[in-house]
Design an enzyme around this catalytic site. Structure first.
Site, PDB file in Angstrom:
ATOM      1  N   LEU A  81      11.393 -19.218  25.927  1.00 58.29           N
ATOM      2  CA  LEU A  81      12.619 -19.950  25.614  1.00 58.29           C
ATOM      3  C   LEU A  81      12.414 -20.557  24.230  1.00 58.29           C
ATOM      4  O   LEU A  81      11.313 -21.027  23.922  1.00 58.29           O
ATOM      5  CB  LEU A  81      12.865 -21.068  26.632  1.00 58.29           C
ATOM      6  CG  LEU A  81      13.206 -20.658  28.067  1.00 58.29           C
ATOM      7  CD1 LEU A  81      13.383 -21.891  28.959  1.00 58.29           C
ATOM      8  CD2 LEU A  81      14.459 -19.790  28.123  1.00 58.29           C
ATOM      9  N   ASP A  82      13.477 -20.564  23.441  1.00 55.48           N
ATOM     10  CA  ASP A  82      13.369 -21.146  22.098  1.00 55.48           C
ATOM     11  C   ASP A  82      13.031 -22.634  22.197  1.00 55.48           C
ATOM     12  O   ASP A  82      13.290 -23.272  23.224  1.00 55.48           O
ATOM     13  CB  ASP A  82      14.713 -21.020  21.353  1.00 55.48           C
ATOM     14  CG  ASP A  82      15.109 -19.575  21.124  1.00 55.48           C
ATOM     15  OD1 ASP A  82      14.211 -18.705  21.132  1.00 55.48           O
ATOM     16  OD2 ASP A  82      16.314 -19.320  20.954  1.00 55.48           O
ATOM     17  N   LYS A  83      12.546 -23.169  21.095  1.00 59.12           N
ATOM     18  CA  LYS A  83      12.175 -24.596  21.067  1.00 59.12           C
ATOM     19  C   LYS A  83      13.355 -25.488  21.466  1.00 59.12           C
ATOM     20  O   LYS A  83      13.205 -26.473  22.172  1.00 59.12           O
ATOM     21  CB  LYS A  83      11.691 -24.931  19.643  1.00 59.12           C
ATOM     22  CG  LYS A  83      11.095 -26.295  19.510  1.00 59.12           C
ATOM     23  CD  LYS A  83      10.504 -26.477  18.125  1.00 59.12           C
ATOM     24  CE  LYS A  83      10.174 -27.936  17.889  1.00 59.12           C
ATOM     25  NZ  LYS A  83       9.709 -28.194  16.523  1.00 59.12           N
ATOM     26  N   LYS A  92      21.919 -16.397  21.482  1.00 61.18           N
ATOM     27  CA  LYS A  92      22.491 -16.917  20.225  1.00 61.18           C
ATOM     28  C   LYS A  92      23.035 -15.764  19.376  1.00 61.18           C
ATOM     29  O   LYS A  92      24.099 -15.885  18.759  1.00 61.18           O
ATOM     30  CB  LYS A  92      21.424 -17.692  19.444  1.00 61.18           C
ATOM     31  CG  LYS A  92      21.011 -18.981  20.157  1.00 61.18           C
ATOM     32  CD  LYS A  92      19.831 -19.631  19.473  1.00 61.18           C
ATOM     33  CE  LYS A  92      19.336 -20.817  20.282  1.00 61.18           C
ATOM     34  NZ  LYS A  92      17.986 -21.224  19.933  1.00 61.18           N
TER      35      LYS A  92
END
Ligand code: URA
Length: 244
Positions: A103-105, A192
């Site tokens: 998962l992205d930051k 995204k």
């Protein structure tokens, strides 16, 4: 010595429910060290017992599985020289574990941590197409046109378009432009980039499920707990199913 009831052993090793385990025991399909056993409460040593179902040996290994509600601000890695990782956050309980997927930051939500490499592989293998569901708040409205685009697959700058994905309005919250998006892949920044491909920006992103595993409502960002027997059985069943 790892003493355990036989029905519990079967749920862990075979990914079946307790009632399924009881049924196969009742039907005489299980042997313990070569002898037929029918009583679910039979105590066994899970480390040494030779259990077979229909003559096929069961494999039992003790793995750890944690459900983590990843908060924003952590990176999905086990080590990083500069940034705080999900395993730094959890500390001792995450020793030897690794995150299943990324998962992205700035993304929150469900992250499974385990030392079960085979399960991680099955859940992540590109050909397995395990569903990943996200709650996303966008910067504007999307409708039927975008739903169709998601369903057809989007050009996000890769060699091929994305696999068909599901875009649904999220009617259960107060956010105006909230949606659920279900994807079968796990490409870098995929949600995204898909949103961008239809002219939208993701303002908030949270993973709510992965395959049969759903983020537990009692967890708050930053909290974690071991998977329940039922959750683990679901994942074992899912990965077995997709293996065959
Ligand atoms: N898609 C993204 O864009 N970010 C994530 O963290 C996960 C899926």
């Amino acid at each position: 010595m790892k003493a355990m009831r036989l029905d519990k052993y079967l749920t862990k090793a075979e990914g079946m429910s307790r009632s399924e385990a009881k049924q196969i025991l009742k039907k005489g399909r299980v042997t313990l060290d070569g002898e037929r056993v029918t009583r679910p409460e039979t105590k066994i040593d899970a480390e040494t017992a030779k259990i077979c179902v229909d003559g096929r040996p069961c494999v039992y290994e003790e793995y750890t599985y944690l459900m983590f509600y990843k908060p924003k601000g952590l990176i999905t890695a086990t080590e990083d020289a500069r940034e705080k990782t999900v395993t730094d956050w959890i500390g001792e309980d995450a020793r030897g574990l690794f995150p299943v997927g990324r998962l992205d930051k700035d993304t929150e939500g469900l992250l499974l941590l385990t030392n079960d490499g085979a399960m991680a592989h099955e859940l992540l293998a590109p050909g397995r197409h395990v569903d990943k569901r996200y709650y996303a708040v966008l910067d504007g409205a999307v409708g039927e046109k975008e739903q169709k685009q998601f369903a057809q697959g989007l050009d996000i700058g890769e060699k091929r378009p994305t696999m068909p994905a599901v875009l649904e309005p999220a009617l259960d919250g107060s956010e105006k432009y909230a949606v659920y998006i279900t994807i079968k892949e796990g490409k870098y920044h995929q949600i995204k980039r898909m949103a961008k491909a239809v002219g939208r920006k993701v303002l908030y992103l949270k993973r709510v499920s992965m395959g049969s595993l759903t983020l537990a409502p009692e967890l708050s960002p930053g909290q974690y707990r071991p998977l329940t027997e039922k959750e683990l059985a679901g994942l074992i069943r899912l990965t077995r199913l997709e293996r065959s």
